[in-house]
Design an enzyme around this catalytic site. Structure first.
Site, PDB file in Angstrom:
ATOM      1  N   ALA A   1       0.809  -1.213   0.000  1.00 25.82           N
ATOM      2  CA  ALA A   1       0.000   0.000   0.000  1.00 25.82           C
ATOM      3  C   ALA A   1       0.845   1.268   0.000  1.00 25.82           C
ATOM      4  CB  ALA A   1      -0.946  -0.001   1.206  1.00 25.82           C
TER       5      ALA A   1
ATOM      6  N   TYR B   1      -1.821 -15.032   1.316  1.00 23.25           N
ATOM      7  CA  TYR B   1      -0.691 -14.302   1.889  1.00 23.25           C
ATOM      8  C   TYR B   1       0.314 -15.254   2.530  1.00 23.25           C
ATOM      9  CZ  TYR B   1      -3.359  -9.990   1.341  1.00 23.25           C
ATOM     10  OH  TYR B   1      -4.044  -8.936   0.814  1.00 23.25           O
ATOM     11  N   ASP B   2       1.585 -14.930   2.371  1.00 27.13           N
ATOM     12  CA  ASP B   2       2.681 -15.666   2.999  1.00 27.13           C
ATOM     13  C   ASP B   2       3.653 -14.620   3.540  1.00 27.13           C
ATOM     14  OD1 ASP B   2       4.575 -17.477   3.807  1.00 27.13           O
ATOM     15  OD2 ASP B   2       5.337 -17.895   1.792  1.00 27.13           O
ATOM     16  N   ARG B   3       3.236 -13.958   4.628  1.00 30.45           N
ATOM     17  CA  ARG B   3       3.983 -12.807   5.128  1.00 30.45           C
ATOM     18  C   ARG B   3       4.456 -12.972   6.567  1.00 30.45           C
ATOM     19  NH1 ARG B   3      -1.175  -8.880   4.740  1.00 30.45           N
ATOM     20  NH2 ARG B   3       0.399  -7.289   4.238  1.00 30.45           N
TER      21      ARG B   3
ATOM     22  N   TYR C   1      -8.585  -1.205   5.878  1.00 33.44           N
ATOM     23  CA  TYR C   1      -8.892  -2.342   6.746  1.00 33.44           C
ATOM     24  C   TYR C   1      -8.759  -3.668   5.997  1.00 33.44           C
ATOM     25  CZ  TYR C   1     -11.510  -5.613   9.623  1.00 33.44           C
ATOM     26  OH  TYR C   1     -11.879  -6.711  10.353  1.00 33.44           O
TER      27      TYR C   1
ATOM     28  N   ARG D   1     -16.277   5.840  -2.023  1.00 37.11           N
ATOM     29  CA  ARG D   1     -17.535   5.093  -2.002  1.00 37.11           C
ATOM     30  C   ARG D   1     -17.747   4.306  -3.285  1.00 37.11           C
ATOM     31  NH1 ARG D   1     -21.165  10.704  -1.826  1.00 37.11           N
ATOM     32  NH2 ARG D   1     -20.064  11.705  -3.544  1.00 37.11           N
TER      33      ARG D   1
ATOM     34  N   GLY E   1      -4.625  -2.370  -6.146  1.00 36.89           N
ATOM     35  CA  GLY E   1      -3.873  -1.123  -6.048  1.00 36.89           C
ATOM     36  C   GLY E   1      -4.651   0.128  -6.431  1.00 36.89           C
TER      37      GLY E   1
ATOM     38  N   ASP F   1      -4.764   2.663  -3.576  1.00 33.56           N
ATOM     39  CA  ASP F   1      -3.455   3.294  -3.373  1.00 33.56           C
ATOM     40  C   ASP F   1      -3.184   4.336  -4.457  1.00 33.56           C
ATOM     41  OD1 ASP F   1      -3.141   1.462  -1.277  1.00 33.56           O
ATOM     42  OD2 ASP F   1      -2.207  -0.003  -2.602  1.00 33.56           O
TER      43      ASP F   1
ATOM     44  N   ASP G   1       0.357  -4.042  -9.132  1.00 32.28           N
ATOM     45  CA  ASP G   1      -0.127  -3.242  -8.011  1.00 32.28           C
ATOM     46  C   ASP G   1       0.035  -1.748  -8.209  1.00 32.28           C
ATOM     47  OD1 ASP G   1      -0.211  -5.851  -6.847  1.00 32.28           O
ATOM     48  OD2 ASP G   1       0.039  -4.972  -4.864  1.00 32.28           O
TER      49      ASP G   1
END
Length: 318
Positions: free
Chosen positions: A35, A105-107, A168, A229, A257, A260, A296
């Site tokens: 982000a 995810y693999d973080r 979020y 929105r 993305g 962002d 992204d």
């Protein structure tokens, strides 16, 4: 002096060719994405001096992230190199009806989760015009939450404008956890970006976008609140005045993305001296342009955004 400093996690995104499943793919396309770095890339490509701070493993994967961001003009001198932790990854399988897009995810144990305040170049934060991060950063670890709060407070005390996107993520924390985490940071935030759905889900703010913006501004003394929105566009509240912006039409190729890009476009125009209406316009145009691009990041130029705005009009009501 840097126009914009951002800090947070950037992962490597691995995607199989469209039409293939993660479990059977033999090839993956690799790109960097996060982000805060996505915002820095958009702002840099739109003509602003942008820097990204983080912590990465001193490995080929960490260096891949830095190399990609530098290729877009983002300064990465503030990256801290780590010998003990790993590079976060995520896997994206593009879907088409009726198969949904799938993200894995693999973080866990990523280097960035150990980033402490003392490792950040706070003088660069103090010297920047704007310091930005998102709600993803404090959600990653208790260490990063403390670092996020410290950096935002240092920036604000120095007169640097602080900007924050709720951003979020259900896979990182519950609504109650996120609400408590956000509220702990709100005193140090000047400009808040919030998806209307996030404001409702996490902060219990129902009603229309203007009501949400006015309520948040009144309760937490934000200078500016920007509420997105979806297909209905965006709304900003600043100094009691309301600005609305529609969505520019786009054929969606990759929506990852988009939010962002919106923030990056807004901050880029703001840093160029644009007023709130102008900044909203550039935010919307940059977000729509991003939807046409794989990956992204918003690979855009100022001329691209000027063309979108000229062709489609402004759609702003004041």
């Amino acid at each position: 002096m840097t126009d914009l400093v951002t800090f947070g996690e950037t992962m490597l995104r691995l995607s199989p060719p469209r039409g293939e499943r993660l479990e059977t793919a033999r090839e993956f396309e690799v790109q960097a994405g996060g982000a805060e770095s996505n915002v820095a890339v958009a702002a840099a490509r739109l003509g602003r001096d942008a820097a990204w701070f983080s912590k990465l493993p001193d490995s080929p994967l960490g260096r891949r992230v830095v190399g990609e961001l530098r290729s877009h003009g983002v300064a990465t001198d503030g990256v801290v190199w780590d010998d003990e932790h790993r590079q976060g990854l995520y896997y994206l399988e593009h879907g088409v009806e009726p198969r949904p897009t799938n993200v894995v995810y693999d973080r866990a144990d990523a280097a960035v989760t150990t980033l402490e305040t003392g490792e950040i170049d706070l003088d660069a934060v103090r010297d920047a015009d704007v310091c930005y991060t998102s709600g993803i950063t404090p959600a990653l670890s208790t260490t990063l939450h403390a670092t996020t709060k410290d950096v935002l407070e240092v920036a604000q005390e120095a007169g640097t404008t602080t900007a924050f996107d709720l951003n979020y993520r259900t896979k990182l924390w519950t609504p109650d956890e996120a609400a408590a985490g956000y509220r702990d940071l709100f005193d140090a935030i000047d400009v808040l970006f919030a998806a209307q759905r996030d404001a409702e889900t996490v902060l219990g703010r129902d009603g229309d976008a203007e009501s949400v913006a006015r309520g948040l501004a009144a309760d937490y003394d934000f200078e500016t609140v920007v509420v997105t929105r979806g297909a209905e566009g965006s709304l900003a509240l600043a100094d009691g005045d309301v600005y609305e912006q529609g969505v520019y039409e786009a054929e969606t190729h990759d929506a990852i993305g988009t939010g962002d890009a919106f923030v990056g476009g807004y901050l880029a125009k703001h840093l160029d001296g644009g007023d709130v209406a102008d900044s909203l316009q550039w935010a919307s145009a940059t977000a729509s342009f991003k939807r046409t691009i794989e990956g992204d990041v918003a690979v855009v130029t100022p001329e691209d955004i000027e063309r979108v705005v000229a062709d489609e009009g402004d759609g702003i009501s004041r």
